[in-house]
Design an enzyme around this catalytic site. Structure first.
Site, PDB file in Angstrom:
ATOM      1  N   CYS A  44       0.868  -1.187   0.000  1.00  0.00           N
ATOM      2  CA  CYS A  44       0.000   0.000   0.000  1.00  0.00           C
ATOM      3  C   CYS A  44       0.896   1.226   0.000  1.00  0.00           C
ATOM      4  CB  CYS A  44      -0.929  -0.013   1.206  1.00  0.00           C
ATOM      5  SG  CYS A  44      -1.931  -1.508   1.369  1.00  0.00           S
ATOM      6  N   ALA A  45       1.632   1.403  -1.086  1.00  0.00           N
ATOM      7  CA  ALA A  45       2.751   2.341  -1.107  1.00  0.00           C
ATOM      8  C   ALA A  45       2.340   3.801  -1.113  1.00  0.00           C
ATOM      9  CB  ALA A  45       3.641   2.054  -2.313  1.00  0.00           C
ATOM     10  N   GLY A  48       4.862   6.713  -1.784  1.00  0.00           N
ATOM     11  CA  GLY A  48       6.154   6.056  -1.699  1.00  0.00           C
ATOM     12  C   GLY A  48       7.114   6.461  -0.610  1.00  0.00           C
ATOM     13  N   GLY A  49       6.658   7.110   0.451  1.00  0.00           N
ATOM     14  CA  GLY A  49       7.581   7.502   1.510  1.00  0.00           C
ATOM     15  C   GLY A  49       8.321   6.316   2.105  1.00  0.00           C
ATOM     16  N   LYS A  50       7.580   5.272   2.479  1.00  0.00           N
ATOM     17  CA  LYS A  50       8.215   4.089   3.059  1.00  0.00           C
ATOM     18  C   LYS A  50       8.924   3.273   1.990  1.00  0.00           C
ATOM     19  CE  LYS A  50       5.140   3.839   7.048  1.00  0.00           C
ATOM     20  NZ  LYS A  50       4.320   5.011   6.696  1.00  0.00           N
ATOM     21  N   ASP A  68      -0.061   0.287  -5.433  1.00  0.00           N
ATOM     22  CA  ASP A  68      -1.159   1.068  -4.881  1.00  0.00           C
ATOM     23  C   ASP A  68      -2.334   0.893  -5.834  1.00  0.00           C
ATOM     24  OD1 ASP A  68      -1.494   3.284  -2.593  1.00  0.00           O
ATOM     25  OD2 ASP A  68      -2.731   3.867  -4.303  1.00  0.00           O
ATOM     26  N   ASP A 114       1.257  -1.174   4.876  1.00  0.00           N
ATOM     27  CA  ASP A 114       1.006   0.094   5.563  1.00  0.00           C
ATOM     28  C   ASP A 114      -0.406   0.506   5.170  1.00  0.00           C
ATOM     29  OD1 ASP A 114       1.341   2.501   6.929  1.00  0.00           O
ATOM     30  OD2 ASP A 114       2.230   3.489   5.193  1.00  0.00           O
ATOM     31  N   CYS A 167      -1.271   4.141  11.118  1.00  0.00           N
ATOM     32  CA  CYS A 167      -1.053   5.350  11.931  1.00  0.00           C
ATOM     33  C   CYS A 167      -2.341   5.703  12.671  1.00  0.00           C
ATOM     34  CB  CYS A 167      -0.565   6.522  11.063  1.00  0.00           C
ATOM     35  SG  CYS A 167      -1.644   6.950   9.693  1.00  0.00           S
TER      36      CYS A 167
END
Length: 236
Positions: A44-45, A48-50, A68, A114, A167
């Site tokens: 679940c990009a 793309g931060g992670k 995604d 994520d 989160c």
């Protein structure tokens, strides 16, 4: 970073010398602990931060597949990867159904989910969200999260890792999902997480301890030799 300058306007940022990410989001990738040369999937990009952090921790070696359900987010990821000089990233759309990308079923050393969530852990910077999130939203998201986790688990090779992160701080989306997955998944053993950015063995990253968003992380190791990752139909 505690300054007031707009870092997005700096020359160093445009040269790809750094990215900006919340400290607990960074902790997720650190806890995932990818190694150079491995093959990972960020299921679940988003933008793309992670994905970028995983690729950097892998020292630009091996492969990170980023998926995604929305194509425009992946276009944004491609721009960020190019600016950062990261060339070990591949991408494609995935909506939680169908076979995993790239190596496919049982082809990944690690999978990060994520998942979309209610975002309660971000309320200190998005205080308006507390009036726009309902209990029904939480329950519907928990079903979605469990479905994504189960589907992505098929990509983990024997001996590989599955990492779940959200989160938020609601029980339904955190331990509720982790416990439901654990009761239905054959051959996946839950791991004790190391300390990172305030995380304890339970996987909670509390905002008052980290200074960042509140997050929950759970991790499983797929037992070597186990061919079937799931033992029961999706229930909730």
């Amino acid at each position: 970073y505690l300054g007031e300058a707009d870092l997005f306007r700096t020359e160093a940022f445009h040269q790809g010398r750094f990215e900006i990410q919340d400290v607990t989001s960074q902790a997720v990738s650190v806890l995932a602990a990818p190694r150079p040369g491995e093959t990972w999937w960020d299921a679940c990009a988003g933008e793309g931060g992670k994905t970028l952090h995983l690729a950097d921790l892998m020292e630009n070696r091996g492969t990170v597949w980023a998926t995604d359900r929305v194509e425009w987010r992946l276009r944004r990821l491609r721009l960020r990867a190019g600016r950062a000089g990261l060339f070990n990233i591949r991408w494609g759309t995935w909506d939680g159904t169908g076979r995993p990308p790239g190596p496919g079923v049982g082809g990944f050393d690690g999978v990060l989910v994520d998942a979309p969530c209610s975002g309660m852990g971000t309320w200190q910077r998005n205080p308006h969200a507390r009036w726009t999130t309902s209990e029904r939203d939480v329950q519907e998201l928990a079903v979605l999260q469990l479905g994504l986790l189960r589907a992505a688990a098929a990509g983990v090779k024997p001996g590989g890792r599955l990492v779940y992160a959200v989160c938020t701080l609601t029980r339904a989306e955190t331990e509720g999902v982790a416990e439901a997955f654990g009761s239905q998944a054959a051959g996946f053993v839950r791991e004790t997480l190391g300390a990172a950015a305030g995380s304890g063995a339970s996987g909670w990253l509390w905002p008052e301890e980290s200074g960042g968003n509140g997050m929950f992380v759970a991790s499983w190791r797929r037992a070597p030799g186990v061919q079937s990752g799931l033992s029961a139909p999706l229930t909730r």
